[in-house]
Design an enzyme around this catalytic site. Structure first.
Site, PDB file in Angstrom:
ATOM      1  N   ASP A 216      49.269  39.748  42.936  1.00 11.84           N
ATOM      2  CA  ASP A 216      48.387  38.842  42.181  1.00 11.84           C
ATOM      3  C   ASP A 216      48.518  39.189  40.695  1.00 11.84           C
ATOM      4  O   ASP A 216      49.555  39.700  40.290  1.00 11.84           O
ATOM      5  CB  ASP A 216      46.953  38.961  42.716  1.00 11.84           C
ATOM      6  CG  ASP A 216      46.150  37.685  42.498  1.00 11.84           C
ATOM      7  OD1 ASP A 216      46.108  37.224  41.343  1.00 11.84           O
ATOM      8  OD2 ASP A 216      45.572  37.146  43.451  1.00 11.84           O
ATOM      9  N   HIS A 239      51.395  37.884  39.077  1.00 10.64           N
ATOM     10  CA  HIS A 239      50.980  36.595  38.508  1.00 10.64           C
ATOM     11  C   HIS A 239      50.753  36.675  37.002  1.00 10.64           C
ATOM     12  O   HIS A 239      50.162  35.776  36.412  1.00 10.64           O
ATOM     13  CB  HIS A 239      49.735  36.069  39.223  1.00 10.64           C
ATOM     14  CG  HIS A 239      49.974  35.726  40.660  1.00 10.64           C
ATOM     15  ND1 HIS A 239      49.017  35.169  41.465  1.00 10.64           N
ATOM     16  CD2 HIS A 239      51.072  35.864  41.439  1.00 10.64           C
ATOM     17  CE1 HIS A 239      49.518  34.981  42.683  1.00 10.64           C
ATOM     18  NE2 HIS A 239      50.762  35.406  42.694  1.00 10.64           N
TER      19      HIS A 239
END
Ligand SMILES: *[C@@H]1O[C@H](CO)[C@@H](O)[C@H](O)[C@H]1NC(C)=O
Ligand SMILES: *[C@@H]1O[C@H](CO)[C@@H](O)[C@H](O)[C@H]1NC(C)=O
Ligand SMILES: *[C@@H]1O[C@H](CO)[C@@H](O)[C@H](O)[C@H]1NC(C)=O
Ligand SMILES: *[C@@H]1O[C@H](CO)[C@@H](O)[C@H](O)[C@H]1NC(C)=O
Length: 389
Positions: A216, A239
């Site tokens: 993430d 991310h």
């Protein structure tokens, strides 16, 4: 005779811990920690913590180079002590399974402490069974972050490696004056919600020389963050570095004075991102400097997304109340993995303003990447490709 010896034992223990304290070092082994990777060492760690916390002299808690099953544990302050070092060197702390952590927010929790530093060591969140549960679409607990500081100050995390957290790897919440340096974070690209470092409601946090590969956000920056400095960070897979998501709740503090400098993104979903929910809010993002970033095949190298609404649920207004202003992008180069390398999708009710672009070169398949510019005002300086101004 026997009785009197037995009655001396507590006194003996007291004298031993006093001696250890005068020495400035406490060893978790002396408090019974086995380090066989199987016996729960929580009690030994907590006893060492209590002794350190009660002392007024600078104290080092030494964790010998072994493998400890631990937790959940809360290292509770306030302490008499404002200089506690937890020296882990190559020790490994291993998390229990997710059923044992239940609905706790974090596995290793420090709360209300001052002057604590962690040096070296590995924390292994053993997240894979929870990820498998989540990925199977079953109803699973949300999971616990590996290491969290709440309501603390003057904290240092130095040379720590965090592996395979169940949820976020490191959380800094409602704290100030926190320095992370030489930290390494590692979880698989497809591990859900395994943000590297999450900072929220905190001031004067610094993150230096850190490598993050995860599933993430590498670093996520929540509401109420002020004076954050991120420098020399390598991110990917992951991310990216994200301010937000903001504006999920109606009452939120703003984000102010964030610097992200000398960072490299490799194969990440985003590079430098600001995102907010399209909901009414009084929050803001003000005073951000993104400087000297290298993008290597990043899907969204520069992105402001004020329409972040997963599954299009609960965003009736379709417009974010978060005002974004004074954001500078300077010396950002590299390759985009999609045609649009620069995307400003700002709020219709509070357009982004004071966006400054300087020396930007983003390409997609050897051509200048495209830009997408909605509700955004600003200036551009030097060679800026692509641009919105
Ligand atoms: C911040 O914390 C460090 C210890 O990590 C300490 O040495 C320093 O004095 C603190 N700075 C301020 C301004 O309190
Ligand atoms: C902004 O943050 C930086 C750290 O990145 C700090 O040195 C500076 O003092 C802060 N500025 C203000 C006005 O607080
Ligand atoms: C949300 O919608 C209402 C009604 O249309 C409007 O009055 C309000 O200004 C909107 N809020 C924001 C933050 O856009
Ligand atoms: C760039 O990233 C895309 C997916 O984001 C991937 O399919 C492609 O193979 C990558 N290209 C290179 C050269 O790494």
């Amino acid at each position: 005779m026997e009785k009197s010896i037995i009655s001396l034992i507590p006194l003996l223990f007291f004298l031993i811990s006093l001696f250890l304290l005068v020495n400035g070092d406490l060893n978790v082994a002396d408090f019974g920690a086995k380090g066989d990777g199987k016996t729960d060492a929580s009690e030994s760690f907590l006893k060492a913590w209590s002794a350190a916390c009660a002392s007024r002299a600078p104290t080092t808690i030494v964790v010998p180079r072994k493998r400890y099953l631990l937790g959940p544990v809360v290292f509770q302050g306030p302490c008499e002590n404002s200089a506690i070092t937890i020296r882990m060197d190559d020790a490994i702390l291993v998390a229990p399974n997710y059923q044992k952590l239940g609905t706790l927010d974090s596995w290793l929790t420090f709360t209300g402490v001052q002057g604590v530093s962690i040096v070296g060591g590995y924390v292994n969140g053993q997240g894979s069974s929870l990820w498998a549960c989540k990925n199977s679409g079953k109803n699973c607990p949300y999971g616990a972050s590996s290491l969290a500081f709440y309501g603390s100050k003057d904290v240092g995390i130095n040379g720590l490696t965090s592996l395979n957290s169940k949820l976020y790897h490191i959380v800094i919440h409602s704290s100030n004056n926190v320095t992370l340096q030489g930290v390494r974070i590692h979880a698989p690209e497809d591990s859900p919600n395994t943000d590297g470092i999450h900072v929220q409601s905190s001031t004067d946090v610094r993150i230096f020389s850190t490598g993050i590969k995860t599933g993430d956000d590498c670093i996520s920056i929540g509401p109420g963050t002020r004076n954050l400095l991120i420098q020399r960070v390598a991110c990917g897979p992951g991310h990216g570095i994200s301010i937000g998501s903001l504006g999920k709740d109606p009452q939120e503090e703003g984000v102010q004075n964030v610097t992200v400098k000398t960072v490299v993104f490799t194969g990440t979903q985003n590079g430098l991102r600001i995102k907010s929910w399209p909901r009414p809010n009084y929050g803001f993002v003000k005073g951000v400097l993104f400087e000297q970033a290298v993008m290597k095949n990043v899907s969204n190298p520069i992105i402001i997304d004020q329409n972040y609404c997963p599954n299009n649920e609960n965003c009736p207004n379709k417009s974010s109340g978060i005002q974004i202003s004074q954001v500078t992008y300077k010396n950002i180069k590299g390759t985009s993995a999609t045609a649009v390398g620069m995307k400003f999708d700002c709020s219709a009710s509070y357009p982004c303003r004071g966006i400054r672009l300087q020396d930007i070169e983003l390409t997609y398949q050897d051509q200048v990447a495209e830009s997408y510019c909605k509700n955004v005002k600003g200036t551009s300086n030097g060679l800026v490709k692509p641009s919105c101004f």
